[in-house]
Write a protein that holds these residues in place. Structure first.
Motif, PDB file in Angstrom:
ATOM      1  N   UNK A   1       0.875  -1.172   0.000  1.00 22.34           N
ATOM      2  CA  UNK A   1       0.000   0.000   0.000  1.00 22.34           C
ATOM      3  C   UNK A   1       0.913   1.223   0.000  1.00 22.34           C
ATOM      4  N   UNK A   2       0.378   2.347  -0.395  1.00 24.18           N
ATOM      5  CA  UNK A   2       1.186   3.575  -0.399  1.00 24.18           C
ATOM      6  C   UNK A   2       1.731   3.889   0.998  1.00 24.18           C
TER       7      UNK A   2
ATOM      8  N   UNK B   1       5.515   3.331   2.157  1.00 25.16           N
ATOM      9  CA  UNK B   1       6.622   4.219   1.773  1.00 25.16           C
ATOM     10  C   UNK B   1       6.714   5.484   2.620  1.00 25.16           C
ATOM     11  N   UNK B   2       5.910   5.538   3.663  1.00 25.12           N
ATOM     12  CA  UNK B   2       5.828   6.777   4.439  1.00 25.12           C
ATOM     13  C   UNK B   2       6.959   6.847   5.468  1.00 25.12           C
TER      14      UNK B   2
ATOM     15  N   UNK C   1       6.676  11.340   1.915  1.00 24.02           N
ATOM     16  CA  UNK C   1       6.000  10.318   1.121  1.00 24.02           C
ATOM     17  C   UNK C   1       6.920   9.509   0.208  1.00 24.02           C
TER      18      UNK C   1
ATOM     19  N   UNK D   1       8.249   4.697  -6.598  1.00 21.07           N
ATOM     20  CA  UNK D   1       8.222   5.076  -5.185  1.00 21.07           C
ATOM     21  C   UNK D   1       7.424   6.340  -4.944  1.00 21.07           C
TER      22      UNK D   1
ATOM     23  N   UNK E   1      -2.160   2.680  -6.732  1.00 18.40           N
ATOM     24  CA  UNK E   1      -2.663   2.720  -5.353  1.00 18.40           C
ATOM     25  C   UNK E   1      -1.543   2.443  -4.344  1.00 18.40           C
ATOM     26  N   UNK E   2      -0.363   2.033  -4.832  1.00 13.68           N
ATOM     27  CA  UNK E   2       0.744   1.721  -3.928  1.00 13.68           C
ATOM     28  C   UNK E   2       1.710   2.878  -3.710  1.00 13.68           C
ATOM     29  N   UNK E   3       1.434   4.014  -4.315  1.00  9.67           N
ATOM     30  CA  UNK E   3       2.334   5.136  -4.047  1.00  9.67           C
ATOM     31  C   UNK E   3       1.545   6.434  -3.964  1.00  9.67           C
ATOM     32  N   UNK E   4       2.172   7.417  -3.357  1.00  6.37           N
ATOM     33  CA  UNK E   4       1.532   8.721  -3.252  1.00  6.37           C
ATOM     34  C   UNK E   4       1.722   9.460  -4.571  1.00  6.37           C
TER      35      UNK E   4
ATOM     36  N   UNK F   1      -7.179   8.143  -1.577  1.00 11.74           N
ATOM     37  CA  UNK F   1      -6.568   8.619  -0.335  1.00 11.74           C
ATOM     38  C   UNK F   1      -5.071   8.834  -0.489  1.00 11.74           C
TER      39      UNK F   1
ATOM     40  N   UNK G   1      -3.300  11.081   4.832  1.00  8.94           N
ATOM     41  CA  UNK G   1      -2.127  11.641   4.158  1.00  8.94           C
ATOM     42  C   UNK G   1      -1.657  12.910   4.882  1.00  8.94           C
TER      43      UNK G   1
END
Lengths: 355, 355
Positions: A2-3, A6-7, B95, B144, B172-175, B198, B226
């Motif tokens: 999920x995003x 990477x936070x 992020x 990323x 959906x896996x990154x900002x 989101x 976020x």
């Protein structure tokens, strides 16, 4: 995946409470009880707002020149930021960039470990001695940088420049930051050491002695080389950190040296009076050279006093942390405010004795 | 060994020149030619300077609420910083924290690679197509994080929200950051997509459409989650980035929607007129939805025109970089300023034809 994977996850610094109520006695964030130099108001009243459409001077030349002049330095030896927190955050990012641990005391400004965590900088925290003094031999080992607050916070303890010179002499391989947020209340600055140690960075702020916490101005002084590196990182982060109004307001403050001397002298006098009264009430505290006193009562727990003060709209600071949980950090307010606080404590403590 | 071995070495962003001379026509940093809303001046004139002794509201509540209301969001979906550069710098730090490359176009805001270098974030720059359009399939690979300016700078090209929705759906896996610094000049914002994605962060600024480059205000909008992550990093950097005067000035600007609409409409009209004149002078340019036009002359090199304009106190922007060296970025000024520039170009180009 999920995003969220990477936070950057961090535990942020928690600043002192900012109660929105009026008529409280606010002695919890070391703010100055007096207004800024009157010329600051003049800047706001006379500011040409049409010029706001343009970007401000990214080099903050006017303010850097005023500060350089005041401290007997060259403009290229001064860096300006959004409060000393911004200056320190940039400095950590710029100068503490090795695999070796950065060193700072176990009891000190609690933002240092937050910045280190943010940038994933390793660090070690040598303990202060039993009198809350820095043990300088702890800073004579291999390290990736050193940061020392002088006077230290929240203890108020101040060391002489010769103390830092010994540390500097042993550390020509790392940058040594001396954070002088509270130096203007009776301490002796390390600025004169700058000409001899090109790895020394001295940080000061407008938030305490210049009554401009609300304006966000801090600055660093050091060798031209050091300031150049710091500038490169700042210009890689945000070209324009200081807004046009702030630059002019800062200059107005620096140019009124008389006012600055008058209010710092006043706060220092109030602090010395407060020390006497606190001692008479059986408080103990390291000798403070700041605009606050870090005091423990000999019998009554700090948490109890904190709660009692707060219930009476008096805000001070308390950390529930090892070694300092017995202490309250009380900022120096006006004479009237301190009188109210001291009278309250006197009554409260007497009430307990009877009970 | 020396302390210099531990320094973070970076190549900073170079902002457009800020000539100190008066009476120049400054069309090189996309500033607004009109003053901020008149209420901003009211804030400075009426500001209670005694309050500057206190720290400002670290949560910037008042301004976040005003922005939330304007954009139909909740206050917890808004983050405020010292210009959109500060917001973007914090966002990269928060992020873009994986080993995979962050993606942004080869031609875009030239601060993106500077931030990536500063934080040692890997990145890849898929080339824009021959019409300076983003190829969305380039953003459908593992990454990323993604950052896209819309409208893009310095090209001025704008895509519809549906375009970004396709990219969001595949990522959906990154900002995904959409930098809308120039959205108010005719583009359609991605803000309505926030409720469905989101991982979408939309960044805007007061520096262009609100004529407040000198005040330094930018903001980000996104899901509460976020914004919470972003806040944690911000509070690990500097608790108080927005000064007390700036917060109130920002609110005053947001509350005058009429003025905002009037000046953005005026700039848009001037831009459309400028396009016609430039086309008649044999300039080519992608269709701009911003307060600038990215134009190349069909026969005369950009560097020559840049020098000729500059010699006549007209500042525009030129990058001596692959693919864009033929172009000048000309900010939209007042009607009078554009008339002067266009007349100068007309004469200059006619002179060349004769010569």
């Amino acid at each position: 995946m999920s995003w969220e994977n990477n936070i950057r996850r961090v535990v942020p610094y928690v600043a002192g409470e900012q109660p929105q109520k009026q008529n409280v006695i606010k002695l919890n964030t070391n703010e100055c009880p007096y207004p800024p130099a009157p010329e600051v108001e003049g800047v706001l009243r006379g500011f040409d707002c049409d010029t706001l459409r343009k970007y401000p001077d990214p080099d903050v030349q006017e303010l850097r020149e005023a500060l350089a002049k005041r401290h007997g330095l060259d403009c290229g030896q001064v860096f300006v930021g959004v409060g000393s927190d911004d200056v320190l955050a940039m400095s950590f990012l710029t100068f503490f960039n090795s695999e070796k641990p950065v060193l700072f005391p176990d009891i000190t400004y609690s933002f240092y470990d937050v910045w280190a965590d943010l940038y994933k900088i390793p660090y070690e925290c040598p303990p202060l001695d039993e009198n809350f003094r820095i043990r300088k031999e702890d800073y004579m080992k291999e390290n990736g940088g050193i940061v020392l607050a002088n006077p230290n916070a929240p203890t108020g303890v101040c060391e002489a420049p010769s103390f830092f010179e010994e540390i500097l002499r042993a550390n020509s391989d790392s940058v040594v930051i001396v954070d002088e947020a509270y130096i203007d209340f009776g301490g002796e600055s390390c600025v004169p050491l700058i000409e001899r140690y090109e790895n020394l960075l001295v940080v000061q702020t407008f938030s305490k002695s210049r009554s401009m916490a609300g304006m966000r101005i801090g600055y660093a002084m050091g060798s031209k080389k050091l300031i150049r590196f710091l500038n490169d990182v700042k210009f890689s982060f945000n070209s324009y950190t200081m807004n046009a109004v702030t630059i002019k307001a800062g200059v107005a403050s620096v140019e009124n040296e008389d006012y600055f001397k008058r209010i710092t002298a006043k706060i220092t006098a109030t602090r010395e009076y407060t020390k006497k009264r606190l001692a008479a009430l059986d408080f103990v505290f390291p000798d403070s050279k700041t605009n606050f006193i870090f005091a423990a009562h000999q019998r009554v727990p700090a948490q109890e006093l904190f709660d009692a003060l707060r219930a009476n709209e008096i805000y001070v600071r308390h950390w529930n942390k090892p070694r300092i949980a017995d202490y309250l950090r009380i900022s120096i307010g006006t004479d009237e405010e301190m009188e109210t606080v001291l009278d309250f404590l006197e009554k409260y403590l007497k009430g307990k004795q009877k009970g």
